[in-house]
Design a protein around this motif. Sequence first.
Motif, PDB file in Angstrom:
ATOM      1  N   ILE A 191       0.835  -1.201   0.000  1.00  0.00           N
ATOM      2  CA  ILE A 191       0.000   0.000   0.000  1.00  0.00           C
ATOM      3  C   ILE A 191       0.870   1.250   0.000  1.00  0.00           C
ATOM      4  N   TRP A 192       1.958   1.240   0.793  1.00  0.00           N
ATOM      5  CA  TRP A 192       2.843   2.396   0.890  1.00  0.00           C
ATOM      6  C   TRP A 192       3.455   2.733  -0.464  1.00  0.00           C
ATOM      7  N   LEU A 207       2.860   6.041  -2.625  1.00  0.00           N
ATOM      8  CA  LEU A 207       4.018   6.875  -2.939  1.00  0.00           C
ATOM      9  C   LEU A 207       4.021   7.260  -4.413  1.00  0.00           C
ATOM     10  N   PHE A 208       3.793   6.301  -5.292  1.00  0.00           N
ATOM     11  CA  PHE A 208       3.784   6.608  -6.713  1.00  0.00           C
ATOM     12  C   PHE A 208       2.602   7.505  -7.091  1.00  0.00           C
ATOM     13  N   ALA A 209       1.533   7.469  -6.315  1.00  0.00           N
ATOM     14  CA  ALA A 209       0.420   8.382  -6.559  1.00  0.00           C
ATOM     15  C   ALA A 209       0.742   9.786  -6.053  1.00  0.00           C
ATOM     16  N   MET A 210       1.564   9.904  -5.009  1.00  0.00           N
ATOM     17  CA  MET A 210       1.888  11.208  -4.413  1.00  0.00           C
ATOM     18  C   MET A 210       3.051  11.911  -5.115  1.00  0.00           C
ATOM     19  N   LEU A 211       3.915  11.192  -5.782  1.00  0.00           N
ATOM     20  CA  LEU A 211       5.115  11.799  -6.367  1.00  0.00           C
ATOM     21  C   LEU A 211       4.835  12.957  -7.325  1.00  0.00           C
ATOM     22  N   PRO A 212       3.858  12.881  -8.209  1.00  0.00           N
ATOM     23  CA  PRO A 212       3.667  14.005  -9.131  1.00  0.00           C
ATOM     24  C   PRO A 212       2.983  15.228  -8.525  1.00  0.00           C
ATOM     25  N   MET A 264       7.129  11.630   1.436  1.00  0.00           N
ATOM     26  CA  MET A 264       7.224  10.333   2.109  1.00  0.00           C
ATOM     27  C   MET A 264       6.444  10.344   3.418  1.00  0.00           C
ATOM     28  N   LEU A 265       6.469  11.464   4.133  1.00  0.00           N
ATOM     29  CA  LEU A 265       5.685  11.562   5.370  1.00  0.00           C
ATOM     30  C   LEU A 265       4.188  11.542   5.072  1.00  0.00           C
ATOM     31  N   ALA A 266       3.765  12.254   4.048  1.00  0.00           N
ATOM     32  CA  ALA A 266       2.353  12.232   3.663  1.00  0.00           C
ATOM     33  C   ALA A 266       1.944  10.844   3.190  1.00  0.00           C
ATOM     34  N   THR A 267       2.839  10.166   2.486  1.00  0.00           N
ATOM     35  CA  THR A 267       2.573   8.802   2.033  1.00  0.00           C
ATOM     36  C   THR A 267       2.367   7.872   3.215  1.00  0.00           C
ATOM     37  N   THR A 268       3.171   8.041   4.252  1.00  0.00           N
ATOM     38  CA  THR A 268       3.051   7.194   5.437  1.00  0.00           C
ATOM     39  C   THR A 268       1.702   7.401   6.120  1.00  0.00           C
ATOM     40  N   VAL A 269       1.267   8.646   6.225  1.00  0.00           N
ATOM     41  CA  VAL A 269      -0.022   8.934   6.868  1.00  0.00           C
ATOM     42  C   VAL A 269      -1.180   8.378   6.039  1.00  0.00           C
ATOM     43  N   SER A 294      -1.090   6.019   3.802  1.00  0.00           N
ATOM     44  CA  SER A 294      -1.012   4.554   3.785  1.00  0.00           C
ATOM     45  C   SER A 294      -1.553   3.952   5.070  1.00  0.00           C
ATOM     46  N   ALA A 295      -1.305   4.611   6.195  1.00  0.00           N
ATOM     47  CA  ALA A 295      -1.836   4.112   7.466  1.00  0.00           C
ATOM     48  C   ALA A 295      -3.362   4.139   7.461  1.00  0.00           C
ATOM     49  N   ILE A 296      -3.941   5.186   6.879  1.00  0.00           N
ATOM     50  CA  ILE A 296      -5.403   5.277   6.812  1.00  0.00           C
ATOM     51  C   ILE A 296      -5.967   4.198   5.887  1.00  0.00           C
ATOM     52  N   VAL A 297      -5.347   4.010   4.733  1.00  0.00           N
ATOM     53  CA  VAL A 297      -5.794   2.976   3.790  1.00  0.00           C
ATOM     54  C   VAL A 297      -5.619   1.592   4.411  1.00  0.00           C
ATOM     55  N   PHE A 298      -4.491   1.364   5.101  1.00  0.00           N
ATOM     56  CA  PHE A 298      -4.257   0.076   5.735  1.00  0.00           C
ATOM     57  C   PHE A 298      -5.293  -0.193   6.831  1.00  0.00           C
ATOM     58  N   ALA A 299      -5.692   0.834   7.565  1.00  0.00           N
ATOM     59  CA  ALA A 299      -6.719   0.649   8.593  1.00  0.00           C
ATOM     60  C   ALA A 299      -8.017   0.152   7.963  1.00  0.00           C
TER      61      ALA A 299
END
Length: 95
Positions: free
Chosen positions: A13-14, A18-23, A54-59, A61-66
């Motif tokens: 998921i991360w 990440l690839f969605a957030m990069l652009p 990367m920090l936004a991706t982590t947050v 991803s945590a929501i999606v993983f939940a």
Amino acid sequence: MSLVFALAIYFIIWWIVLFAMLPIGVRTTEEAGEKSSPGFAESAPHRPRLLPKMLATTVVSAIVFAGVYAVIVHKVIKIDDIPFFPRYEAVQESR
């Protein structure tokens, strides 16, 4: 759900997030109003700002993983709740 399985799902998921957030928010050197340096592609990002992404991706991803965790472990959504999945009747063996 085992810890290894949970970590594997979170890792996948991360990377997808990440690839969605990069652009997001990327500008080229020309768009930033500066001259491109020799040896760099004109389409290269001026300031990629990878750490905040990367920090936004982590947050995110945590929501999606939940949500994924709730679906898998607590069965918030069952297969029968999905309307476009085909319904199969139990086949009884004839003797």
